[in-house]
Design an enzyme around this catalytic site. Sequence first.
Site, PDB file in Angstrom:
ATOM      1  N   LYS A  83      11.186   8.868   3.817  1.00 32.25           N
ATOM      2  CA  LYS A  83       9.848   9.396   3.528  1.00 32.25           C
ATOM      3  C   LYS A  83       9.182   8.443   2.570  1.00 32.25           C
ATOM      4  CE  LYS A  83       6.722  12.587   3.826  1.00 32.25           C
ATOM      5  NZ  LYS A  83       5.818  11.491   4.248  1.00 32.25           N
ATOM      6  N   GLN A  94      10.947   4.589  -4.102  1.00 34.19           N
ATOM      7  CA  GLN A  94      10.749   5.856  -3.403  1.00 34.19           C
ATOM      8  C   GLN A  94      12.052   6.657  -3.308  1.00 34.19           C
ATOM      9  OE1 GLN A  94       7.363   6.060  -1.827  1.00 34.19           O
ATOM     10  NE2 GLN A  94       7.804   8.230  -2.001  1.00 34.19           N
ATOM     11  N   LYS A 105      12.359   8.468  -6.665  1.00 36.86           N
ATOM     12  CA  LYS A 105      11.253   9.424  -6.805  1.00 36.86           C
ATOM     13  C   LYS A 105      11.503  10.656  -5.947  1.00 36.86           C
ATOM     14  CE  LYS A 105       7.299   7.532  -6.305  1.00 36.86           C
ATOM     15  NZ  LYS A 105       6.007   6.970  -5.866  1.00 36.86           N
ATOM     16  N   LYS A 108       9.363   2.968   3.092  1.00 34.10           N
ATOM     17  CA  LYS A 108       7.982   2.548   2.859  1.00 34.10           C
ATOM     18  C   LYS A 108       7.591   1.567   3.951  1.00 34.10           C
ATOM     19  CE  LYS A 108       4.609   3.061  -0.175  1.00 34.10           C
ATOM     20  NZ  LYS A 108       4.225   4.190  -1.045  1.00 34.10           N
ATOM     21  N   GLY A 148       0.285   8.182   3.674  1.00 33.02           N
ATOM     22  CA  GLY A 148      -0.681   7.177   3.238  1.00 33.02           C
ATOM     23  C   GLY A 148      -0.243   6.458   1.963  1.00 33.02           C
ATOM     24  N   ASP A 149      -0.964   5.428   1.635  1.00 39.16           N
ATOM     25  CA  ASP A 149      -0.818   4.690   0.373  1.00 39.16           C
ATOM     26  C   ASP A 149      -2.100   3.868   0.268  1.00 39.16           C
ATOM     27  OD1 ASP A 149       1.408   3.892  -1.775  1.00 39.16           O
ATOM     28  OD2 ASP A 149       0.437   2.029  -1.216  1.00 39.16           O
ATOM     29  N   THR A 203      -1.187  13.625  -5.443  1.00 41.08           N
ATOM     30  CA  THR A 203      -0.647  12.598  -6.344  1.00 41.08           C
ATOM     31  C   THR A 203      -1.413  12.609  -7.663  1.00 41.08           C
ATOM     32  OG1 THR A 203      -0.118  11.306  -4.378  1.00 41.08           O
ATOM     33  CG2 THR A 203       0.070  10.187  -6.495  1.00 41.08           C
ATOM     34  N   ASN A 247      -7.617   7.306  -3.827  1.00 39.84           N
ATOM     35  CA  ASN A 247      -7.105   8.669  -3.664  1.00 39.84           C
ATOM     36  C   ASN A 247      -6.449   9.186  -4.941  1.00 39.84           C
ATOM     37  OD1 ASN A 247      -4.320  10.214  -2.836  1.00 39.84           O
ATOM     38  ND2 ASN A 247      -6.120  10.981  -1.758  1.00 39.84           N
ATOM     39  N   SER A 267       3.861  16.169   0.402  1.00 40.38           N
ATOM     40  CA  SER A 267       4.154  15.765   1.788  1.00 40.38           C
ATOM     41  C   SER A 267       5.347  16.560   2.319  1.00 40.38           C
ATOM     42  CB  SER A 267       4.487  14.271   1.857  1.00 40.38           C
ATOM     43  OG  SER A 267       3.318  13.501   1.925  1.00 40.38           O
TER      44      SER A 267
HETATM   45  P1  NDP Z   1      -6.395   3.726  -2.462  1.00 41.26           P
HETATM   46  O1  NDP Z   1      -6.442   2.650  -1.450  1.00 41.26           O
HETATM   47  O2  NDP Z   1      -6.989   5.034  -2.165  1.00 41.26           O
HETATM   48  O3  NDP Z   1      -7.046   3.209  -3.829  1.00 41.26           O
HETATM   49  C1  NDP Z   1      -6.563   2.075  -4.481  1.00 41.26           C
HETATM   50  C2  NDP Z   1      -7.464   1.799  -5.672  1.00 41.26           C
HETATM   51  O4  NDP Z   1      -6.876   0.745  -6.435  1.00 41.26           O
HETATM   52  C3  NDP Z   1      -8.846   1.308  -5.275  1.00 41.26           C
HETATM   53  O5  NDP Z   1      -9.771   1.686  -6.245  1.00 41.26           O
HETATM   54  C4  NDP Z   1      -8.662  -0.212  -5.234  1.00 41.26           C
HETATM   55  O6  NDP Z   1      -9.853  -0.936  -5.431  1.00 41.26           O
HETATM   56  C5  NDP Z   1      -7.715  -0.404  -6.405  1.00 41.26           C
HETATM   57  N1  NDP Z   1      -6.899  -1.594  -6.155  1.00 41.26           N
HETATM   58  C6  NDP Z   1      -6.035  -1.787  -5.134  1.00 41.26           C
HETATM   59  N2  NDP Z   1      -5.495  -3.004  -5.202  1.00 41.26           N
HETATM   60  C7  NDP Z   1      -6.005  -3.562  -6.302  1.00 41.26           C
HETATM   61  C8  NDP Z   1      -5.834  -4.822  -6.920  1.00 41.26           C
HETATM   62  N3  NDP Z   1      -5.007  -5.749  -6.406  1.00 41.26           N
HETATM   63  N4  NDP Z   1      -6.521  -5.060  -8.067  1.00 41.26           N
HETATM   64  C9  NDP Z   1      -7.348  -4.134  -8.583  1.00 41.26           C
HETATM   65  N5  NDP Z   1      -7.565  -2.936  -8.033  1.00 41.26           N
HETATM   66  C10 NDP Z   1      -6.903  -2.655  -6.917  1.00 41.26           C
HETATM   67  O7  NDP Z   1      -4.831   3.869  -2.850  1.00 41.26           O
HETATM   68  P2  NDP Z   1      -4.101   5.085  -3.534  1.00 41.26           P
HETATM   69  O8  NDP Z   1      -4.993   5.717  -4.538  1.00 41.26           O
HETATM   70  O9  NDP Z   1      -3.492   5.895  -2.471  1.00 41.26           O
HETATM   71  O10 NDP Z   1      -2.889   4.334  -4.274  1.00 41.26           O
HETATM   72  C11 NDP Z   1      -3.008   3.832  -5.606  1.00 41.26           C
HETATM   73  C12 NDP Z   1      -1.620   3.616  -6.176  1.00 41.26           C
HETATM   74  O11 NDP Z   1      -0.912   4.860  -6.212  1.00 41.26           O
HETATM   75  C13 NDP Z   1      -0.718   2.649  -5.404  1.00 41.26           C
HETATM   76  O12 NDP Z   1       0.136   1.981  -6.315  1.00 41.26           O
HETATM   77  C14 NDP Z   1       0.123   3.587  -4.561  1.00 41.26           C
HETATM   78  O13 NDP Z   1       1.356   3.005  -4.185  1.00 41.26           O
HETATM   79  C15 NDP Z   1       0.333   4.729  -5.540  1.00 41.26           C
HETATM   80  N6  NDP Z   1       0.699   6.003  -4.939  1.00 41.26           N
HETATM   81  C16 NDP Z   1      -0.089   6.580  -3.987  1.00 41.26           C
HETATM   82  C17 NDP Z   1       0.259   7.806  -3.453  1.00 41.26           C
HETATM   83  C18 NDP Z   1      -0.616   8.543  -2.507  1.00 41.26           C
HETATM   84  O14 NDP Z   1      -0.310   9.713  -2.211  1.00 41.26           O
HETATM   85  N7  NDP Z   1      -1.703   7.962  -2.006  1.00 41.26           N
HETATM   86  C19 NDP Z   1       1.536   8.471  -3.831  1.00 41.26           C
HETATM   87  C20 NDP Z   1       2.241   7.824  -4.918  1.00 41.26           C
HETATM   88  C21 NDP Z   1       1.835   6.624  -5.411  1.00 41.26           C
HETATM   89  P3  NDP Z   1     -10.536  -1.661  -4.161  1.00 41.26           P
HETATM   90  O15 NDP Z   1     -11.048  -0.554  -3.307  1.00 41.26           O
HETATM   91  O16 NDP Z   1     -11.593  -2.514  -4.770  1.00 41.26           O
HETATM   92  O17 NDP Z   1      -9.439  -2.450  -3.503  1.00 41.26           O
END
Ligand code: NDP
Length: 447
Positions: free
Chosen positions: A92, A113, A116, A128, A167-168, A212, A243, A379
């Site tokens: 997962k 993961q 976690k 992943k 998603g991620d 999250t 997200n 999830s």
């Molecule tokens: P999204 O794609 O929804 O959002 C990512 C955000 O981070 C955007 O604002 C993006 O900006 C910014 N970002 C991404 N890459 C970079 C970078 N290299 N430098 C600066 N800003 C960056 O992703 P999520 O919110 O889903 O995920 C965010 C984090 O949380 C990740 O590390 C993910 O692994 C982790 N996570 C997510 C989960 C989930 O349920 N979605 C669960 C657990 C952990 P821009 O749009 O400009 O790229």
Amino acid sequence: MSARDQVAAIYQQVLQRNAGEPEFHQAAAEVFESLHVVLERYPHYADGGLVERLCEPERQIIFRVPWVDDTGAVQVNRGFRVQYNSVLGPYKGGLRFHPSVNLGIVKFLGFEQIFKNALSGLPIGGGKGGSDFDPKGRSDAEVMRFCQSFMTELHRHIGEYTDVPAGDIGVGGREIGYLFGQYKRLTNSYESGVLTGKGLNWGGSQVRKEATGYGAAYFVAEMLKTVKSSLDGKTVVVSGSGNVAIYAIEKIHQLGGIVVACSDSSGYIVDPKGIDLELLKDIKESRRARICEYVETATHATFTSGGSIWDVACDVAIPAATQNELDEDAAITLVKGGVVVVAEGANMPTTPEAVQVFRDAGVAFAPGKAANAGGVATSALEMQQNASRDSWSFEYTDDRLARIMTGIHGRVVETAEDYGMPGDYVHGANIAGFVKVADAMISLGVI
Ligand code: NDP
């Protein structure tokens, strides 16, 4: 050989066997930092190549993803799925679509993961996946064609009892929809439990989208409780505006905190009145636009192009964008600004040097494998609802999430205390997660 030497020798093997994968090395080092104390107390965990097996994914799948863009040109991306460990349940973990994705990044995420998911207390293994595809600037039709090509290969490797992606970064409701549509078409089967993060009217769970971010906020509230405090009136900075960030902001506001800054990869905004969430959602969720547009409507707010969001002083910091976004200098600045709690909404957003700064300064620091586990936990709740053909209310699911986060917090704190490191969330999370997976690995034999 001492436990410390045993762990160091295995870490050397990990480095040699996985050359050129710095993020994976970093994630392994973080877990290994806690292992020797476990092996000192329970030497049998070093037997049977257990740690070596834990570091090696059960299966790694890499595949070509060809697709046709809107101009008629053929594009070629690379797809990955790393099925890391399935002793506690089906693999997962999410799918990430971002140009930076490579095998090392997918392995670091998959490795984290495992622990976690173990910490969540739910029956899920760790995995992943993702692709170096960049959805930014692509039309809906292009994203759909990419997702369909990606799933054309991936569908052979996943299933409700095998591997359940979600998603991620770069993969939200739109992408999960296209992926599920193609899976359903290829298999001629409405197997809801094969993906999570689905839409509410086709098998999704209430609160999964929010989980999250909400979970990270609940975790912060628990951390503050341990020092007889709360989020009420606290100034909070959340990086990112995707997200995780959006729903962390939403729940922090509900719990009485004030989020004054958030960001995207182009820069950060500061709104001293508190982020206007409806405006942020309109820009980021509805229009997929850049964060600088916020200040066009909220004219009292400021936008800084580039720069570091961690220059904004706060009580609580939640890095929720991407790996290694909060470095040593940023940590020093945050400490000077009076930060008391740092909780990782993203996976491994804090560099090891920055973690040390927080430790030295007595700042409570929660790693992502504990603080952001609410997403994967919900999830698993979505999988439960799919399996029983049921759907729960928002309030019920949110309550389950809150209780899961309280449970994770409790397990981490108790474990850290038990091992003589009170208040150390990093060791607490690593050890509690490791012991659960290791015990199951021993029970299932050498596989
Ligand atoms: P999204 O794609 O929804 O959002 C990512 C955000 O981070 C955007 O604002 C993006 O900006 C910014 N970002 C991404 N890459 C970079 C970078 N290299 N430098 C600066 N800003 C960056 O992703 P999520 O919110 O889903 O995920 C965010 C984090 O949380 C990740 O590390 C993910 O692994 C982790 N996570 C997510 C989960 C989930 O349920 N979605 C669960 C657990 C952990 P821009 O749009 O400009 O790229």
